[in-house]
Every structure is written in C-alpha cells, then in structure tokens.
Scaffold this active site. Sequence first.
Site, short mmCIF file in Angstrom:
data_model
loop_
_atom_site.label_atom_id
_atom_site.label_comp_id
_atom_site.label_asym_id
_atom_site.label_seq_id
_atom_site.Cartn_x
_atom_site.Cartn_y
_atom_site.Cartn_z
N SER A 201 -21.54 -46.53 54.91
CA SER A 201 -21.36 -45.08 55.00
C SER A 201 -20.11 -44.69 55.78
CB SER A 201 -22.59 -44.44 55.65
OG SER A 201 -23.76 -44.71 54.90
N HIS A 247 -20.69 -41.99 60.42
CA HIS A 247 -20.15 -41.02 59.46
C HIS A 247 -18.97 -40.26 60.05
CE1 HIS A 247 -24.21 -40.82 57.08
NE2 HIS A 247 -23.80 -42.04 57.30
#
Length: 296
Positions: A201, A247
């Site tokens: 991610s 993230h």
Amino acid sequence: MDQAPGSTPDGAQSGLPVCYRHAGRETGVRCTRCERPICPECMVSASVGFQCPECVRNGSGTGHAPDANRPRTLAGGTVAADPRLLTKILIGINLAVFLAVQVRSSLLGDLVLVGQWPPAPFGATQGVSEGEWYRLLTSMFTHEAIWHIAFNMLSLWWLGGPLEEALGRVRYLALYLLSGLAGSALTYLLASPGSGSLGASGAVFGLFGATAVLMRRMRQDMRPIIALLVINLIFTFGWSNIAWQAHIGGLVAGVVIGFAMVHAPRDRRSLVQYGTCTLVLAAIVVVTLLRTAQLT
C-alpha cells in the site's frame, strides 16, 4: 568491399586515396574519427571536419553515447518496447510471495514489518530495531489476505503502467521502491513497535501521488485521480487495522519524487531527479536510525 586507407584501385593515376565505401572515387578528405578516406557523398558534417556514415551511426567521436538519439520519455527515460514490463515483474513478485506465504505460513513472521518483538518487559529478539532492516523492504511485497493483494495489484496495474511509460523503467522503479520504503519507515517511527505491518500500500500510494503530479504536468483532468485518492484516504482513516502511516509516508514520497521526475530542468535532469531520490533515501535512513535509537 572495404579497402585499407590509402589504397588505390587499379587504374588510379593521381595517387590520392579512394573512398572506403566507393572504390572508384578518389578523395583527399578523411573521417575525423577513424581517418578513413570518404568521398563527398559519404561526408557527414561534424563539429570539426567531416565524419563517415559508420562513425555517425555508432555515435563515435560525436561527444554523445551511441544511444543518445533514442526516443525519450517525458522524464528523460528510454522508451521501451514493453512499457509495462517492470509493472508485470513487480506484480509477479508480489504474487509469488503471497503464494509462498499461503503454502508456508511461518514465512510471514520473517517478512512482516515489526519494530521490536517481543515487547517490553521481555528482551526483544526480532524486529527492525534488532538489526533486521530488511523487513522495511520485504514487508512491501508481503500480503496475507486475498482481498488485500487483489486491491493492491489492481491499483499497481492501473497506476503503474502509465507511470512506467512516462518515467522510464529506472525512474519508475526508484519511485516505487522509495515510496514503499518511506511508508515502512514512517510506520516504524509512529506505530507501536510490537504491531506488524505488511502490504504494497505504501508504494501504491506513492504511485497515486506521482500520478497526480504527472496529470497536472500534462494538464489532464485530475478529478478522477483526486476522487480515487480521497476514497482511499477515507478507507485509510475510517477502517481499523490499517497502517495509515504507510499510506501517508508513501504518498508524500511519491509526490516529492514525482515532482522532481517530471519538472526537472532538461539541462540538469539527472542531477535533480536522482538527487531528490538520494535525499528521500537519506530521510528514510535517518528516520529509521532515530526510531532504532529510541527503542534501544
């Protein structure tokens, strides 16, 4: 048939050498690079004198590498025959690690990002703080749940292909790896040292950031990528058990590197691009060292 410089065919009376490509043509001009005699038809103007077609074709003596005239991407990379090859390889690595974890679940403990395990008051034996820095990288290619890898690989395919084509393979790989490492480093810094983190991610969010920069540079409609990024950020902070640090770290690194890649001035392109990548890598190392000092 090529002849040795200075040779003359039968019947030549002047004593002048003949063109190495046209045996019947006498000439007093030689290639400034290889010194073979060349006739007016074979002369190619150079910065000094003339060169033969072969030296021009090979880039010899021109001050440029033989591949200097190859078509370039927007960021200065070499245009490849398969613009998605590296993206396919990255997806393949992620899938291979996923299958290996499914077959042998004990591998997960060796690949996942963990700062320090077991937690205090026990003596830590595993984790980045114990010298296992490789976990910052291996965790980027590790997935356990099918939905997790499916989402990340779809995003990688959708975002990675256009970026690889626009940046070139080397710059694209640098973007991907540094974004993922930035996400891992921020997770290591801010998350609980005993919690585990895994997934691509961070790298994918780096691709989101670089895509937004690229689309703005090309003056394309940015609403789709912004909407998709906002949706992903809502999931990031709305769901539990998601490493939001990865993230955000990947997103920031992707924006910084992407900006350097597509806005670097042409005359200092490599310096700006790879200099920025070096600074991002240095920041990752510094963050990792600071966190390790805190935990030890």
